[in-house]
Write a protein that holds these residues in place. Structure first.
Motif, PDB file in Angstrom:
ATOM      1  N   ASP A 437      -6.795  14.307  10.136  1.00  0.00           N
ATOM      2  CA  ASP A 437      -6.066  13.092  10.525  1.00  0.00           C
ATOM      3  C   ASP A 437      -6.563  11.941   9.665  1.00  0.00           C
ATOM      4  O   ASP A 437      -7.683  11.464   9.837  1.00  0.00           O
ATOM      5  CB  ASP A 437      -6.290  12.785  12.006  1.00  0.00           C
ATOM      6  CG  ASP A 437      -5.494  11.572  12.468  1.00  0.00           C
ATOM      7  OD1 ASP A 437      -4.557  11.165  11.763  1.00  0.00           O
ATOM      8  OD2 ASP A 437      -5.829  11.037  13.544  1.00  0.00           O
ATOM      9  N   GLY A 439      -5.303   8.101   7.615  1.00  0.00           N
ATOM     10  CA  GLY A 439      -4.329   7.023   7.712  1.00  0.00           C
ATOM     11  C   GLY A 439      -4.822   5.769   7.015  1.00  0.00           C
ATOM     12  O   GLY A 439      -5.924   5.725   6.458  1.00  0.00           O
ATOM     13  N   TRP A 521       0.947   4.133   2.651  1.00  0.00           N
ATOM     14  CA  TRP A 521       0.896   5.270   3.557  1.00  0.00           C
ATOM     15  C   TRP A 521       0.144   6.438   2.911  1.00  0.00           C
ATOM     16  O   TRP A 521       0.035   6.521   1.685  1.00  0.00           O
ATOM     17  CB  TRP A 521       2.300   5.721   3.963  1.00  0.00           C
ATOM     18  CG  TRP A 521       3.157   6.246   2.851  1.00  0.00           C
ATOM     19  CD1 TRP A 521       3.341   7.556   2.512  1.00  0.00           C
ATOM     20  CD2 TRP A 521       3.941   5.482   1.921  1.00  0.00           C
ATOM     21  NE1 TRP A 521       4.193   7.661   1.441  1.00  0.00           N
ATOM     22  CE2 TRP A 521       4.585   6.401   1.063  1.00  0.00           C
ATOM     23  CE3 TRP A 521       4.172   4.114   1.736  1.00  0.00           C
ATOM     24  CZ2 TRP A 521       5.424   5.987   0.028  1.00  0.00           C
ATOM     25  CZ3 TRP A 521       5.003   3.698   0.719  1.00  0.00           C
ATOM     26  CH2 TRP A 521       5.619   4.634  -0.120  1.00  0.00           C
ATOM     27  N   ASN A 523      -0.407  10.725   2.666  1.00  0.00           N
ATOM     28  CA  ASN A 523       0.482  11.891   2.641  1.00  0.00           C
ATOM     29  C   ASN A 523      -0.359  13.150   2.602  1.00  0.00           C
ATOM     30  O   ASN A 523      -0.454  13.837   1.597  1.00  0.00           O
ATOM     31  CB  ASN A 523       1.409  11.809   1.430  1.00  0.00           C
ATOM     32  CG  ASN A 523       2.495  12.877   1.463  1.00  0.00           C
ATOM     33  OD1 ASN A 523       2.819  13.403   2.534  1.00  0.00           O
ATOM     34  ND2 ASN A 523       3.035  13.215   0.299  1.00  0.00           N
ATOM     35  N   ASP A 527      -1.907  16.836   8.033  1.00  0.00           N
ATOM     36  CA  ASP A 527      -2.185  15.761   9.000  1.00  0.00           C
ATOM     37  C   ASP A 527      -1.604  16.116  10.371  1.00  0.00           C
ATOM     38  O   ASP A 527      -0.433  16.476  10.495  1.00  0.00           O
ATOM     39  CB  ASP A 527      -1.589  14.446   8.498  1.00  0.00           C
ATOM     40  CG  ASP A 527      -2.255  13.239   9.121  1.00  0.00           C
ATOM     41  OD1 ASP A 527      -2.391  13.212  10.354  1.00  0.00           O
ATOM     42  OD2 ASP A 527      -2.647  12.322   8.377  1.00  0.00           O
ATOM     43  N   ASP A 529      -1.618  13.913  12.999  1.00  0.00           N
ATOM     44  CA  ASP A 529      -1.165  12.708  13.694  1.00  0.00           C
ATOM     45  C   ASP A 529      -0.581  11.751  12.661  1.00  0.00           C
ATOM     46  O   ASP A 529      -1.305  11.104  11.906  1.00  0.00           O
ATOM     47  CB  ASP A 529      -2.332  12.042  14.430  1.00  0.00           C
ATOM     48  CG  ASP A 529      -1.899  10.805  15.208  1.00  0.00           C
ATOM     49  OD1 ASP A 529      -0.690  10.492  15.218  1.00  0.00           O
ATOM     50  OD2 ASP A 529      -2.777  10.143  15.793  1.00  0.00           O
ATOM     51  N   ARG A 530       0.739  11.641  12.624  1.00  0.00           N
ATOM     52  CA  ARG A 530       1.406  10.795  11.635  1.00  0.00           C
ATOM     53  C   ARG A 530       1.523   9.343  12.091  1.00  0.00           C
ATOM     54  O   ARG A 530       1.955   8.486  11.307  1.00  0.00           O
ATOM     55  CB  ARG A 530       2.808  11.344  11.359  1.00  0.00           C
ATOM     56  CG  ARG A 530       2.829  12.709  10.700  1.00  0.00           C
ATOM     57  CD  ARG A 530       2.323  12.656   9.271  1.00  0.00           C
ATOM     58  NE  ARG A 530       2.414  13.932   8.580  1.00  0.00           N
ATOM     59  CZ  ARG A 530       2.017  14.131   7.327  1.00  0.00           C
ATOM     60  NH1 ARG A 530       1.502  13.116   6.648  1.00  0.00           N
ATOM     61  NH2 ARG A 530       2.111  15.316   6.769  1.00  0.00           N
ATOM     62  N   SER A 531       1.131   9.043  13.321  1.00  0.00           N
ATOM     63  CA  SER A 531       1.362   7.693  13.847  1.00  0.00           C
ATOM     64  C   SER A 531       0.494   6.641  13.155  1.00  0.00           C
ATOM     65  O   SER A 531       0.818   5.456  13.183  1.00  0.00           O
ATOM     66  CB  SER A 531       1.087   7.665  15.352  1.00  0.00           C
ATOM     67  OG  SER A 531      -0.281   7.921  15.633  1.00  0.00           O
ATOM     68  N   ASP A 533      -0.477   6.857   9.842  1.00  0.00           N
ATOM     69  CA  ASP A 533      -0.435   7.060   8.393  1.00  0.00           C
ATOM     70  C   ASP A 533      -0.060   5.798   7.624  1.00  0.00           C
ATOM     71  O   ASP A 533      -0.519   5.597   6.496  1.00  0.00           O
ATOM     72  CB  ASP A 533       0.584   8.160   8.040  1.00  0.00           C
ATOM     73  CG  ASP A 533       0.093   9.547   8.427  1.00  0.00           C
ATOM     74  OD1 ASP A 533      -0.981   9.628   9.030  1.00  0.00           O
ATOM     75  OD2 ASP A 533       0.803  10.525   8.135  1.00  0.00           O
ATOM     76  N   THR A 534       0.805   4.959   8.195  1.00  0.00           N
ATOM     77  CA  THR A 534       1.415   3.848   7.455  1.00  0.00           C
ATOM     78  C   THR A 534       0.967   2.505   8.019  1.00  0.00           C
ATOM     79  O   THR A 534       0.848   2.334   9.232  1.00  0.00           O
ATOM     80  CB  THR A 534       2.943   3.946   7.528  1.00  0.00           C
ATOM     81  OG1 THR A 534       3.351   5.214   7.001  1.00  0.00           O
ATOM     82  CG2 THR A 534       3.598   2.832   6.715  1.00  0.00           C
TER      83      THR A 534
END
Length: 817
Positions: A437, A439, A521, A523, A527, A529-531, A533-534
């Motif tokens: 994870d 970010g 962001w 990539n 990953d 948990d994409r919440s 990332d950005t």
């Protein structure tokens, strides 16, 4: 036990951990002392010798100007001040290994060394039996270090009985030096009496309970220039041979060893039912003079695998010397430590000073990076002398550890009363977290100006428990119309260890005033948990008539002293009128105004914005106008802006300070990223006034996060809401001279038909750059160096003419090919 763990899981979501919220976990230890204290021990730490050792090899003040010397002193951060020197109640030793002396020396056996010291001078008024205060001397042992006696230098000691030794348990009759040496001196000791023996040499430093480097009260007094004792080139030799030499590691490995010399004062930890968090037992350490006592846990196995391990505990802070004399200086405190080698060595995890009487009867929870009330709501503000380095134990995965709670008291109670420290419901637990994870954690920028490079710093974080390599991260910059004006990758792809962050930078040069968004962001293909990332930030590029000045990169950094205490905000002191500031240099243009101050605040304390001119010596000089009072700072932990609207002389050096308007201390973020400037200052009343941070070793690489906006030219002004109001003015072109392209800037006060034309030296018009209706505002147009027929103009002087039907302005331009 299970219920205790579930209460922790509820709190995890707001406890401030770097990692994601757990899904599964368990309790490793839960102790509420209801069944006694099986496996727990408590000891007197003064006897255990775990008071910090302050003798150390240091580059602070090396003999000869380079390398190391042995220094008994430290960089000590106290109540918003940094002091470089020593504290009260030290008994510190620096001891040699065994030195074998010949039975028949060639001449005299001489101990000599380089010495430089500044400690409390022998000024009189001593307790009975003493003729000096803080003291230093040299001792010798002939029994392997079991006992030591003072040895007398050639010429003798100036004082015969130093209170700094007597107060710390040694009694009267210990001679020594006090005050300050005349620079570097070279004491000599004749060791002929010890010929044929094996000896150890000891350098002893003792300080009494009053008057040291640190200022705590007018009654106690201090001298912030007292740095302690520095020694170097320790030599034992006769006329033919050298039997021992130590230069603090410059030319050979250092062999001297520092130690704490304080004697035992007792262990006051007891199991009690007088106060508790969960009925009906807790552990209490009653206060006592010069107490240093610890409560130590049984061994705890920290699991490996996909786990993160933490600890928490409840405590009641009620030591009698929280601030018994009401001088706003806290003295008695506790700390939490961890050991992974059965108690042989310890690492401090946190410390916390005692509360005042309004909080002494309450219980509090330490968890994550916060302190919580009994109703599990976080304290509105972490007490100013609380320091939580970590409550995480994951780095000890696979090991057996112990935790200890250490209580330390000074030599008096200042008239205060209290029942001591109480601890209860100690919990060690683990959670199962995500492997992968990553970010974007934070984005900062250097000052942003039109046609100047701006650097974006992006902090990329690994929130998982697996180390990551080649973390792909990308960025885009959008204008107000949603168009991508710049994009790319944050290369090289970084490697990020679990729980850590790394920085990557992007440089961009804005050529048009507008509102923009910088979006970044990560990539990572695995990953979970994409919440997170950005992340994106919005920013404004003003017209060239507005300039942002500053010296930081927009990311707050951390400063640590030699004992491991760390902080990321700096304040001068809690004295009214003290504060922090930054030096700026105005550009050499007409009609400059300081529009706004932009500050990265760490507190919501009210403050005054005060502008100072520069004196002839380069320090802050005369105040430029009355201060501007800011009663309610708008935010902390990021930049906030405050309207000023004060004229600034063209080309002037000046200073912008934020000064305490109450006894609540205004604090600013600190940036330590290269390059470093020497423009940050403090005003500290107790240190005599203005102080350049670059002169303080701990802050030599710190740039305060304080910026300003200037606007220039007669063509604009700024109203009370910070809105720019244009007037008619031709600002000229940039660059000038140019080849072949340049940008011409101007402002108009109202909607009108605007003509912008170029003329040669003969007065002939060669180009109409602009002929159209424009609204009131500030504009910039590009001129490509060609005439109306598209032919390139030759080198020479040209004139730019602006008219709106009512006004006309002309500026000279120089084209050089």
């Amino acid at each position: 036990m299970r219920n205790a763990f579930l209460s922790v899981v509820v709190l995890i979501s707001f406890a401030g951990f770097c990692y994601g919220i757990p899904t599964v976990g368990d309790t490793l230890l839960f102790e509420d002392f209801e069944s006694g204290s099986p496996g727990w021990t408590h000891i007197d730490e003064t006897y255990a010798g775990t008071i910090p050792v302050y003798w150390h090899a240091s580059t602070f003040m090396p003999y000869g100007g380079t390398g190391n010397s042995w220094w008994c002193g430290d960089s000590i951060y106290y109540n918003g001040h940094l002091y470089v020197g020593y504290d009260n109640e030290w008994l510190q030793f620096l001891t040699s290994p065994d030195i074998t002396l010949p039975p028949s020396p060639a001449g005299n056996i001489i101990l000599t060394f380089k010495s430089k010291y500044k400690i409390e001078p022998p000024t009189g008024g001593y307790p009975e039996g003493y003729d000096g205060w803080d003291g230093i001397n040299v001792r010798i042992s002939t029994d392997g270090g079991e006992t030591f006696t003072e040895i007398t230098p050639i010429g003798g000691y100036p004082q015969s009985s130093m209170y700094g030794f007597g107060y710390n348990g040694e009694g009267p009759g210990h001679p020594g030096w006090g005050g300050a040496s005349a620079g570097w001196v070279t004491p000599q000791f004749n060791l002929n009496a010890y010929a044929g023996q094996t000896v150890r040499i000891r350098f002893a430093f003792g300080s009494d309970p009053g008057f040291c480097t640190i200022f705590r009260s007018e009654e106690e007094g201090n001298d912030s220039t007292m740095f302690g004792w520095v020694v170097d080139n320790i030599t034992v030799k006769d006329d033919a041979d050298t039997f021992f030499f130590d230069d603090a590691g410059d030319t050979r490995p250092a062999s001297m060893v520092g130690s704490n010399g304080l004697v035992a004062h007792g262990d006051n930890w007891t199991l009690s039912t007088a106060s508790y968090h969960s009925p009906t037992h807790s552990f209490n350490c009653a206060p006592d003079t010069l107490l240093l006592a610890s409560l130590i846990s049984p061994l705890i196995h920290i699991p490996g695998g996909d786990t993160l391990t933490f600890y928490s505990f409840w405590y009641r802070p009620d030591l009698r010397d929280a601030d018994g004399n009401g001088d706003n200086y806290l003295e008695d405190f506790f700390s939490v430590w961890v050991s992974s080698d059965s108690g042989r060595t310890w690492t401090r995890l946190l410390y916390d000073y005692m509360r005042d009487s309004s909080m002494a009867n309450n219980w509090y929870l330490v968890m994550g990076d916060s302190i919580y009330n009994e109703d599990l709501t976080p304290l509105a503000e972490i007490p100013r002398w609380s320091f939580i380095s970590t409550t995480e134990l994951t780095s000890y995965a696979g090991q057996e550890i112990q935790l200890k709670w250490l209580v330390q008291c000074d030599d008096n109670d200042d008239g205060g009363v209290g029942t001591g420290l109480w601890v209860d419901d100690i919990l060690v637990y683990y959670i199962i977290a995500k492997h992968n994870d990553v970010g974007v954690k934070e984005i900062g920028t250097t000052p942003i100006n039109l046609n100047q490079n701006v650097m974006f710093t992006v902090m990329l974080a690994n929130y998982g428990i697996d180390n990551q390599s080649d973390v792909q991260s990308l960025f885009r910059i959008y204008d107000s119309g949603g168009n991508v004006v710049y994009s790319g990758a944050l290369t090289p792809w970084p490697a990020i260890d679990a729980g850590r962050s790394v920085a990557r930078t992007v440089t961009w040069r804005p050529t048009r005033a507008d509102n923009y968004i910088f979006r970044c962001w990560t990539n990572l293909s695995t990953d979970e948990d994409r919440s997170n990332d950005t992340l994106e930030i919005a920013f404004r590029v003003y017209e060239s008539t507005v300039m942002e000045l500053g010296f930081d990169d927009g990311i707050r950094d951390t400063v640590c002293d030699t004992t491991g205490n760390c902080w990321s905000y700096l304040g001068a002191s809690s004295e009214i009128g003290d504060g922090l500031g930054v030096q700026f240099t105005a550009p050499s243009v007409d009609s400059l105004t300081l529009w706004k101050v932009r500050a990265y605040l760490g507190s919501t304390a009210p403050f005054d914005i005060q502008i100072f001119s520069a004196s002839a010596s380069g320090t802050p000089g005369t105040a430029m106008g009355e201060p501007i009072y800011v009663a309610n700072p708008t935010q902390t932990g990021s930049y906030s802006e405050y309207l000023v609207n004060r004229p600034i002389p063209s080309g002037a050096r000046f200073f912008v300070f934020l000064l305490n308007s109450t006894t609540n201390m205004v604090t600013l973020g600190m940036d330590r990223t290269l390059p470093h400037d020497t423009t940050s200052w403090a005003y500290v009343t107790s240190l005599g006034g203005f102080l350049r941070l670059a002169s303080v070793p701990t802050y030599a690489d710190v740039d305060l996060m304080l910026r300003i906006y200037l606007y220039r030219g007669l063509g604009i002004s700024v109203d009370e809401n910070g809105k720019i109001i244009p007037k008619f003015e031709l600002f000229g072109n940039y660059p000038n001279p140019f080849n072949p392209r340049t940008t011409i800037s101007f402002s108009i006060p109202a909607n009108s038909n605007v003509r912008l034309e170029i003329y040669n030296m003969l007065g002939q018009k060669v180009r109409t750059v602009l002929n159209e209706t424009k609204d009131a505002g500030v504009y910039a147009v590009s001129f490509d160096g060609r005439d109306d027929q598209g032919k390139a103009l030759s080198s020479g002087v040209y004139f730019c003419r602006l008219t709106d039907g009512k006004h006309t302005a002309i500026k000279e331009m120089l084209l050089i090919k």
